[in-house]
Design a protein around this motif. Structure first.
Motif, PDB file in Angstrom:
ATOM      1  N   GLY A 371       0.822  -1.219   0.000  1.00  0.00           N
ATOM      2  CA  GLY A 371       0.000   0.000   0.000  1.00  0.00           C
ATOM      3  C   GLY A 371       0.847   1.256   0.000  1.00  0.00           C
ATOM      4  O   GLY A 371       0.579   2.200  -0.756  1.00  0.00           O
ATOM      5  N   SER A 375       1.159   4.120  -3.044  1.00  0.00           N
ATOM      6  CA  SER A 375       0.961   5.544  -2.759  1.00  0.00           C
ATOM      7  C   SER A 375       2.150   6.367  -3.270  1.00  0.00           C
ATOM      8  O   SER A 375       1.973   7.421  -3.891  1.00  0.00           O
ATOM      9  N   ALA A 397      -3.918   2.207  -3.259  1.00  0.00           N
ATOM     10  CA  ALA A 397      -3.311   2.326  -1.928  1.00  0.00           C
ATOM     11  C   ALA A 397      -4.380   2.564  -0.870  1.00  0.00           C
ATOM     12  O   ALA A 397      -4.313   2.015   0.245  1.00  0.00           O
ATOM     13  N   ASN A 413      -3.492   8.935   1.959  1.00  0.00           N
ATOM     14  CA  ASN A 413      -3.986   8.669   0.602  1.00  0.00           C
ATOM     15  C   ASN A 413      -5.147   9.588   0.230  1.00  0.00           C
ATOM     16  O   ASN A 413      -5.246  10.047  -0.905  1.00  0.00           O
TER      17      ASN A 413
END
Length: 827
Positions: A371, A375, A397, A413
């Motif tokens: 994740g 990002s 993400a 995010n």
């Protein structure tokens, strides 16, 4: 994407230049982000549709000869058709960034060598040539094709506001908990909490288990993003580990305290914990912990902006992770090296590291690091201007952060998605994401994130012109920066608050904020920040009419700009100093400053600045009474403003030429210049300029003896000045209305206008104006037959005139007073 006001202002210059250009003009458009370049190109084509044909020229490594490509284009049927149809043609050149990569046998760029050698042959082109390049290419042209660059008309620089968050991954070193889903983490929380509660209720003491359970509870809080709460559990675990002499346990907990402190913005404290943990891991021979802690030290130094130091730590950590076969650590360190190179602006290199790390994370099923890498890949593509691609990565993400229950990552995010939609001009979506990010950061106690999201919202509303909303967010961001000890953030927010307040007309309050920002910049050694705040203070005191104070601040800013090699800053501050010396009547000093600024503007290719300094030199010679010399400078400045498409500057210079011809007694010629300047102000929506030019036309008609017509123009100017809060021009117009009514014999009306002008002059600190209106009121009292009042006002005017060393006021008042005193003596 939606273009910002600053983009549109510069684009106006390009469009105007293309509209008026009848021959070769070479313009460099410096833009690093493809998405912004596309938006600018589209808007330019739209604005010039029907007026001008844009002929695209594409360079490449296989086509590095620009002159050849231009000549081929001129020989084409497409070009001929447009010329026959009486349509102007401009060449837009793309691909020079790639073309310059082709090298000669001596290792020089073939494209740049050809540009420099063939410079004079470009005169045969006879059309505007707009070259679209990035910063790296612009630097190379300056070094390798200086002769060609010297022929430029102007350089227009466009930047995209970037607010995306790039985070280094923290290695928690606890693979068991990190691989669990949100639901599984919640179940573990219940399990460890119940065990602790049962043991306490039974009075059972098992120090080793208590240390372990507190550690696990702290880890779950940390993984869920609740770092402040995690610290409490880690501290309890650390205390017990030390009591029972568990060195490995102590090492683990110290490392996690470092992670938690880093999350809440206490980076220096985090470094202390990591170093203490690293000492123990060396002592007990734990290579895995060595690698984890070295990587986390790298992340701390990256957070502090010490990128080179961060890279050193990451490379050491990567070596260890590969040596011991720690695939997870390998993935984290590769990703963190990517973040380091992204900070250095080496985006392509960063993407390569992120992609290698992503492969590793997916192979071992490390969803948390996956994740984070998605990002950061989003942020990389955002830097490249591929915003749609960036959004795809951020959304992937975001899904993972919600799946694993990492609220802190979820907030980051959401903030990055807000920045992306902002750059695409989708205002509503951007605000929605920023506000969601803010909610998450507040829920998780992520003060760094909260400060960042508040700052983003504030900047967003500032650019929308909603200053009061911007103020509210900046104030909240400031409170947090102070709470977490983020001194650089505090400095930034104070400066931004000052800017917003100055925009609202609260200059005195703005000064308070600038002074606080200045103090912090000095404490933390931020020299560029110090220079900026000193310059802002100079502007603010100039707004208040406190010229000597403004002078002091500009001088300090100038010293720093020279110390740190900021040539553009040096040019700006010299120009500002020239303005102050002009206002203080020290014209020779003003000219000296303007000439130095002019020299720098020509050295660094700042055509806009060059025009401004020529105009200011005209103002200085105007003040000295050398009107014809002033006109020469104004005309040079006017030519540049038209060449670079500076409509605001063009209007200003036309107005100054009007003033000059007014002083030469050529009132009809003056009116023509003022009317041209007025037309530009109306077209560009520059209300302040419109008010000033209307006032000047009124003065010309007054000098022609057409007082009724002059009053009509003054009254139009007065309405505008009052609407926009231009108090100084309002003062001047009221005084002029007084003079016009006085000339028509309407003494009572004249008296009322002079009184209102006097009141404003005292309010805004205009001492010259105050002396003038006192003198005029003294003359009116004389017409009323009140000799004592006339003497009183003339003496007050004379006192200020002597203080300001104003020969006109002194001569006028002394003449009137001598005449009056003779009359009083006769009585």
């Amino acid at each position: 994407m939606e273009l910002e006001p600053e983009h549109l202002y510069k684009l106006d210059k390009l469009v105007t230049l293309l509209s008026i250009s009848e021959d070769l003009s070479i313009v460099f458009v410096r833009c690093n982000e493809p998405v912004l370049c596309n938006a600018l190109y589209t808007e330019t084509v739209k604005r010039l549709e029907g007026e001008l044909f844009i002929y695209d020229i594409n360079m490449s490594e296989s086509s590095p000869d620009l002159l050849k490509l231009l000549n081929e284009a001129k020989a084409s049927e497409l070009y001929t058709q447009n010329i026959k149809g009486n349509k102007k043609v401009a060449f837009f050149v793309f691909g020079l960034d790639k073309a310059i990569e082709k090298k000669t046998s001596e290792g020089k760029s073939e494209a740049l060598l050809l540009l420099n050698m063939m410079r004079e042959r470009f005169l045969t082109i006879e059309n505007p040539v707009i070259i679209w390049i990035n910063s790296i290419s612009l630097s190379k042209i300056l070094k390798e094709a200086p002769d060609f660059f010297s022929w430029r008309t102007t350089v227009l620089e466009f930047d995209m506001k970037k607010e995306e968050v790039v985070r280094a991954a923290i290695d928690f070193g606890d693979t068991e908990l990190e691989s669990l889903s949100k639901k599984e983490l919640e179940d573990r929380w219940e399990y460890y909490s119940r065990l602790l509660k049962e043991y306490h209720e039974k009075g059972t003491i098992d120090s080793q288990k208590f240390a372990y359970w507190n550690y696990k509870l702290g880890m779950i809080k940390l993984l869920r993003g609740y770092s402040k709460e995690a610290i409490t559990y880690f501290q309890e675990s650390l205390k017990i580990s030390r009591q029972i002499g568990d060195r490995r346990g102590e090492c683990a907990v110290l490392g996690k305290l470092g992670n938690a402190c880093s999350d809440v913005g206490e980076v220096k404290k985090a470094i202390e914990y990591y170093e203490r943990a690293l000492f123990i891991s060396h002592e007990v021979g734990d290579q895995h912990s060595d690698g984890v802690l070295l990587g986390n030290l790298g992340s701390s130094y990256l957070h502090l902006g010490e990128v080179t130091k961060a890279i050193e730590y990451y490379e050491q950590a990567l070596l260890i992770s590969r040596k011991i076969g720690d695939r997870r650590g390998e993935g984290i360190n590769l990703g963190n090296l990517g973040s380091s190179y992204l900070h250095l602006g080496e985006v392509t290199k960063a993407i390569k590291y992120y992609e290698q790390a992503l492969v590793v994370s997916r192979e071992i099923g490390d969803r948390r690091n996956e994740g984070g890498l998605l990002s950061n890949l989003g942020s990389s593509y955002f830097h490249l201007g591929e915003v749609t691609k960036a959004i795809e990565y951020y959304e992937q993400a975001l899904l993972i952060s919600r799946e694993i229950g990492d609220r802190r990552a979820e907030g980051n995010n959401l903030g990055n998605l807000g920045s992306s939609y902002h750059s695409l001009g989708e205002v509503t979506k951007a605000i929605e994401y920023y506000e969601q990010a803010l909610v998450v950061s507040r829920e998780t106690g992520d003060l760094n994130g909260e400060e960042n999201h508040l700052g983003n919202l504030a900047s967003f509303y500032y650019y929308l012109g909603e200053m009061k909303k911007a103020l509210g967010y900046y104030e909240q961001a400031l409170l947090i920066s102070r709470k977490i000890g983020d001194r650089r953030g505090e400095e930034t927010h104070l400066g931004n608050l000052g800017n917003a307040l100055r925009n609202l007309g609260e200059v005195t309050k703005a000064i308070e904020y600038y002074e606080q920002a200045l103090l912090i910049s000095r404490e933390i050694g931020d020299k560029r920040g110090e220079e900026n705040h000193l310059g802002r203070l100079g502007v603010a005191y100039s707004d208040l009419g406190e010229m000597k104070k403004a002078l002091g601040y500009y001088e300090q800013a100038l010293l720093i700009s020279r110390e740190i090699g900021d040539r553009r800053g040096e040019e700006t501050h010299l120009g500002d100093l020239g303005n102050i010396y002009n206002d203080l009547g020290e014209i020779a000093k003003a000219i000296e400053c303007y000439e130095q600024a002019l020299l720098i503007s020509r050295e660094i290719g700042d055509r806009h600045g060059e025009g401004s300094h020529l105009n200011n030199l005209g103002n200085s010679y105007y003040r000295l009474g050398e009107i014809k010399k002033a006109i020469e400078y104004y005309e040079q400045a006017l030519l540049i403003s038209r060449e670079v498409g500076d409509r605001h500057g063009e209007g200003n210079r036309l107005g100054n030429l009007g003033n000059a011809y007014e002083d030469l007694g050529e009132f009809t010629k003056a009116i023509k210049y003022y009317q041209q300047a007025l037309a530009i102000s109306k077209k560009t929506g520059y209300r302040r300029g419109e008010g000033h030019h209307l006032c000047n036309i009124g003065t010309s008609y007054s000098n022609l003896g057409e007082f009724t017509k002059s009053i009509e123009y003054y009254e139009q100017a007065l309405i505008i000045s009052q609407e926009i809060g231009d108090r100084r021009n309002e003062e001047s117009i009221l005084g002029n209305l007084g003079s016009s009514y006085g000339s028509l014999g309407e003494i009572n009306k004249a008296f009322g206008y002079f009184e209102r002008a006097l009141s404003i002059s005292r309010e805004v600190g205009d001492r010259h104006g105050e002396a003038r209106w006192l003198c005029n009121l003294g003359v009116i009292y004389l017409q009323f037959g009140d000799l004592n009042k006339a003497i009183e006002f003339l003496e007050m005017s004379l006192l200020i005139g002597k203080e300001l060393k104003d020969p006109i006021i002194i001569d006028l008042c002394e003449h009137q007073l001598n005449s009056l005193k003779k009359q009083v003596n006769k009585i």
